[in-house]
Design a protein around this motif. Sequence first.
Motif, PDB file in Angstrom:
ATOM      1  N   VAL A  71       0.912  -1.024  -0.199  1.00  0.00           N
ATOM      2  CA  VAL A  71      -0.054   0.088   0.489  1.00  0.00           C
ATOM      3  C   VAL A  71       1.181   1.160  -0.147  1.00  0.00           C
ATOM      4  CG1 VAL A  71      -1.485   1.340   1.531  1.00  0.00           C
ATOM      5  CG2 VAL A  71      -1.957  -0.891   0.651  1.00  0.00           C
ATOM      6  N   MET A  72       0.208   2.217  -0.792  1.00  0.00           N
ATOM      7  CA  MET A  72       1.685   3.658  -0.800  1.00  0.00           C
ATOM      8  C   MET A  72       0.861   4.574  -0.931  1.00  0.00           C
ATOM      9  SD  MET A  72       4.860   2.688  -2.722  1.00  0.00           S
ATOM     10  CE  MET A  72       4.401   2.919  -5.311  1.00  0.00           C
ATOM     11  N   SER A  73       1.227   5.606  -0.607  1.00  0.00           N
ATOM     12  CA  SER A  73       0.157   6.977  -0.515  1.00  0.00           C
ATOM     13  C   SER A  73       0.572   7.904  -0.416  1.00  0.00           C
ATOM     14  CB  SER A  73      -0.572   7.473   0.983  1.00  0.00           C
ATOM     15  OG  SER A  73      -1.688   7.989   1.052  1.00  0.00           O
ATOM     16  N   MET A  74      -0.215   9.027  -1.295  1.00  0.00           N
ATOM     17  CA  MET A  74       0.605  10.194  -1.312  1.00  0.00           C
ATOM     18  C   MET A  74      -0.495  11.229  -1.320  1.00  0.00           C
ATOM     19  SD  MET A  74       2.629  11.940  -4.910  1.00  0.00           S
ATOM     20  CE  MET A  74       2.962  10.085  -5.769  1.00  0.00           C
ATOM     21  N   GLN A  75       0.022  12.656  -0.005  1.00  0.00           N
ATOM     22  CA  GLN A  75      -0.255  13.228   0.830  1.00  0.00           C
ATOM     23  C   GLN A  75      -0.173  14.761  -0.135  1.00  0.00           C
ATOM     24  OE1 GLN A  75      -0.465  13.910   4.556  1.00  0.00           O
ATOM     25  NE2 GLN A  75      -3.010  13.845   5.078  1.00  0.00           N
ATOM     26  N   GLY A  76      -1.008  15.411  -0.344  1.00  0.00           N
ATOM     27  CA  GLY A  76      -0.754  16.919  -0.957  1.00  0.00           C
ATOM     28  C   GLY A  76      -1.873  18.052   0.117  1.00  0.00           C
ATOM     29  N   TYR A  77      -1.014  19.378  -0.703  1.00  0.00           N
ATOM     30  CA  TYR A  77      -1.678  20.221  -0.118  1.00  0.00           C
ATOM     31  C   TYR A  77      -3.174  19.977   0.769  1.00  0.00           C
ATOM     32  CZ  TYR A  77      -2.834  25.237   0.320  1.00  0.00           C
ATOM     33  OH  TYR A  77      -3.496  25.984   1.885  1.00  0.00           O
ATOM     34  N   GLY A  78      -3.527  20.302   2.157  1.00  0.00           N
ATOM     35  CA  GLY A  78      -4.675  20.423   2.104  1.00  0.00           C
ATOM     36  C   GLY A  78      -5.596  19.475   2.891  1.00  0.00           C
ATOM     37  N   ILE A  82      -3.854  10.407  -2.480  1.00  0.00           N
ATOM     38  CA  ILE A  82      -4.343   9.337  -3.469  1.00  0.00           C
ATOM     39  C   ILE A  82      -3.960   7.902  -2.005  1.00  0.00           C
ATOM     40  CG2 ILE A  82      -3.241   8.372  -5.424  1.00  0.00           C
ATOM     41  CD1 ILE A  82      -2.966  10.651  -6.766  1.00  0.00           C
ATOM     42  N   MET A  83      -4.065   7.116  -1.998  1.00  0.00           N
ATOM     43  CA  MET A  83      -3.516   5.982  -1.304  1.00  0.00           C
ATOM     44  C   MET A  83      -4.208   4.254  -2.216  1.00  0.00           C
ATOM     45  SD  MET A  83      -4.698   4.397   2.399  1.00  0.00           S
ATOM     46  CE  MET A  83      -3.365   5.333   3.712  1.00  0.00           C
ATOM     47  N   ILE A  84      -3.053   3.693  -2.435  1.00  0.00           N
ATOM     48  CA  ILE A  84      -3.510   2.775  -3.716  1.00  0.00           C
ATOM     49  C   ILE A  84      -3.036   1.495  -2.408  1.00  0.00           C
ATOM     50  CG2 ILE A  84      -2.826   2.596  -5.382  1.00  0.00           C
ATOM     51  CD1 ILE A  84      -2.383   4.467  -6.755  1.00  0.00           C
ATOM     52  N   ASN A 100      -8.895  18.651   8.716  1.00  0.00           N
ATOM     53  CA  ASN A 100      -8.913  18.226   9.736  1.00  0.00           C
ATOM     54  C   ASN A 100     -10.129  16.975   9.318  1.00  0.00           C
ATOM     55  OD1 ASN A 100     -10.624  19.927   8.476  1.00  0.00           O
ATOM     56  ND2 ASN A 100     -11.363  21.097  10.210  1.00  0.00           N
ATOM     57  N   TYR A 101     -10.771  16.355   9.413  1.00  0.00           N
ATOM     58  CA  TYR A 101     -11.137  15.197   9.037  1.00  0.00           C
ATOM     59  C   TYR A 101     -10.446  13.677  10.193  1.00  0.00           C
ATOM     60  CZ  TYR A 101      -8.115  14.120   5.263  1.00  0.00           C
ATOM     61  OH  TYR A 101      -6.999  13.479   4.103  1.00  0.00           O
ATOM     62  N   ASP A 102     -11.018  12.751  10.462  1.00  0.00           N
ATOM     63  CA  ASP A 102     -11.187  11.779  10.675  1.00  0.00           C
ATOM     64  C   ASP A 102      -9.882  11.339   9.835  1.00  0.00           C
ATOM     65  OD1 ASP A 102     -10.173   9.314  12.374  1.00  0.00           O
ATOM     66  OD2 ASP A 102     -12.671   8.824  12.781  1.00  0.00           O
ATOM     67  N   TRP A 103      -9.032  10.521   9.504  1.00  0.00           N
ATOM     68  CA  TRP A 103      -8.359  10.245   8.435  1.00  0.00           C
ATOM     69  C   TRP A 103      -7.888   8.758   8.595  1.00  0.00           C
ATOM     70  CZ3 TRP A 103      -3.804   6.984   8.638  1.00  0.00           C
ATOM     71  CH2 TRP A 103      -2.815   6.810   6.925  1.00  0.00           C
ATOM     72  N   TYR A 104      -7.836   8.364   9.575  1.00  0.00           N
ATOM     73  CA  TYR A 104      -7.670   6.737  10.137  1.00  0.00           C
ATOM     74  C   TYR A 104      -8.916   6.040   9.877  1.00  0.00           C
ATOM     75  CZ  TYR A 104      -7.718   2.989  13.151  1.00  0.00           C
ATOM     76  OH  TYR A 104      -6.361   1.364  13.489  1.00  0.00           O
ATOM     77  N   GLU A 105     -10.017   6.900  10.504  1.00  0.00           N
ATOM     78  CA  GLU A 105     -10.977   6.310   9.811  1.00  0.00           C
ATOM     79  C   GLU A 105     -11.944   6.005   8.378  1.00  0.00           C
ATOM     80  OE1 GLU A 105     -13.854   3.786  10.932  1.00  0.00           O
ATOM     81  OE2 GLU A 105     -12.366   3.816  12.984  1.00  0.00           O
ATOM     82  N   LEU A 106     -11.598   7.366   8.066  1.00  0.00           N
ATOM     83  CA  LEU A 106     -12.282   7.718   6.292  1.00  0.00           C
ATOM     84  C   LEU A 106     -10.906   6.439   5.112  1.00  0.00           C
ATOM     85  CD1 LEU A 106     -13.812  11.364   6.521  1.00  0.00           C
ATOM     86  CD2 LEU A 106     -14.736   9.231   6.650  1.00  0.00           C
ATOM     87  N   VAL A 107      -9.562   7.391   5.944  1.00  0.00           N
ATOM     88  CA  VAL A 107      -8.465   6.770   4.973  1.00  0.00           C
ATOM     89  C   VAL A 107      -8.003   5.395   5.134  1.00  0.00           C
ATOM     90  CG1 VAL A 107      -7.048   7.363   2.955  1.00  0.00           C
ATOM     91  CG2 VAL A 107      -9.017   9.050   3.814  1.00  0.00           C
ATOM     92  N   LEU A 108      -7.787   5.010   5.894  1.00  0.00           N
ATOM     93  CA  LEU A 108      -7.110   4.246   6.850  1.00  0.00           C
ATOM     94  C   LEU A 108      -7.464   2.947   7.021  1.00  0.00           C
ATOM     95  CD1 LEU A 108      -3.937   2.981   6.673  1.00  0.00           C
ATOM     96  CD2 LEU A 108      -4.311   3.280   9.212  1.00  0.00           C
ATOM     97  N   GLN A 109      -8.583   3.083   7.233  1.00  0.00           N
ATOM     98  CA  GLN A 109     -10.260   2.377   7.502  1.00  0.00           C
ATOM     99  C   GLN A 109     -10.899   1.284   5.938  1.00  0.00           C
ATOM    100  OE1 GLN A 109     -10.129  -0.361  10.279  1.00  0.00           O
ATOM    101  NE2 GLN A 109      -8.105   1.121  10.889  1.00  0.00           N
ATOM    102  N   THR A 110     -10.946   2.033   5.357  1.00  0.00           N
ATOM    103  CA  THR A 110     -11.182   1.607   3.673  1.00  0.00           C
ATOM    104  C   THR A 110     -10.247   1.414   2.780  1.00  0.00           C
ATOM    105  OG1 THR A 110     -12.615   4.260   4.533  1.00  0.00           O
ATOM    106  CG2 THR A 110     -12.517   3.020   2.333  1.00  0.00           C
TER     107      THR A 110
END
Length: 118
Positions: A71-78, A82-84, A100-110
């Motif tokens: 799994v690789m991810s690239m994060q940008g401004y704000g 992209i997480m693949i 300021n969103y719940d990154w753990y729940e919305l991105v990592l868990q998804t």
Amino acid sequence: MFYAARYDYLRIAKAVLDDWKNDTCVGSYLKDIYKNRKAKNLKYNHSILKHSSHYGGQFHANFTGMRERKVMSMQGYGGQEIMIDFDNSRIVIVNTVHDNYDWYELVLQTIKNGNIRN
């Protein structure tokens, strides 16, 4: 650095996933980046930074609970991201102006489970 519209993020991620799967020149390069990723030596307290232990070629890798998966991810401004998940052919795209969103729940868990928990 590059500029991309919100619609471009999914196109970019899909192209990266397709290149990885088809073992094109770009796919081989991505696999080389993944293979040669380096361990992060610093501890961070920010979402993606604290949940990934390796970094290579502008991508974060080795995420909490998925260290055995590619799994690789690239994060940008704000907080745009992209997480693949190359093993399960999953893509998560975040288009936002604030992080300021719940990154753990919305991105990592998804990406980990394949669905959003309610």
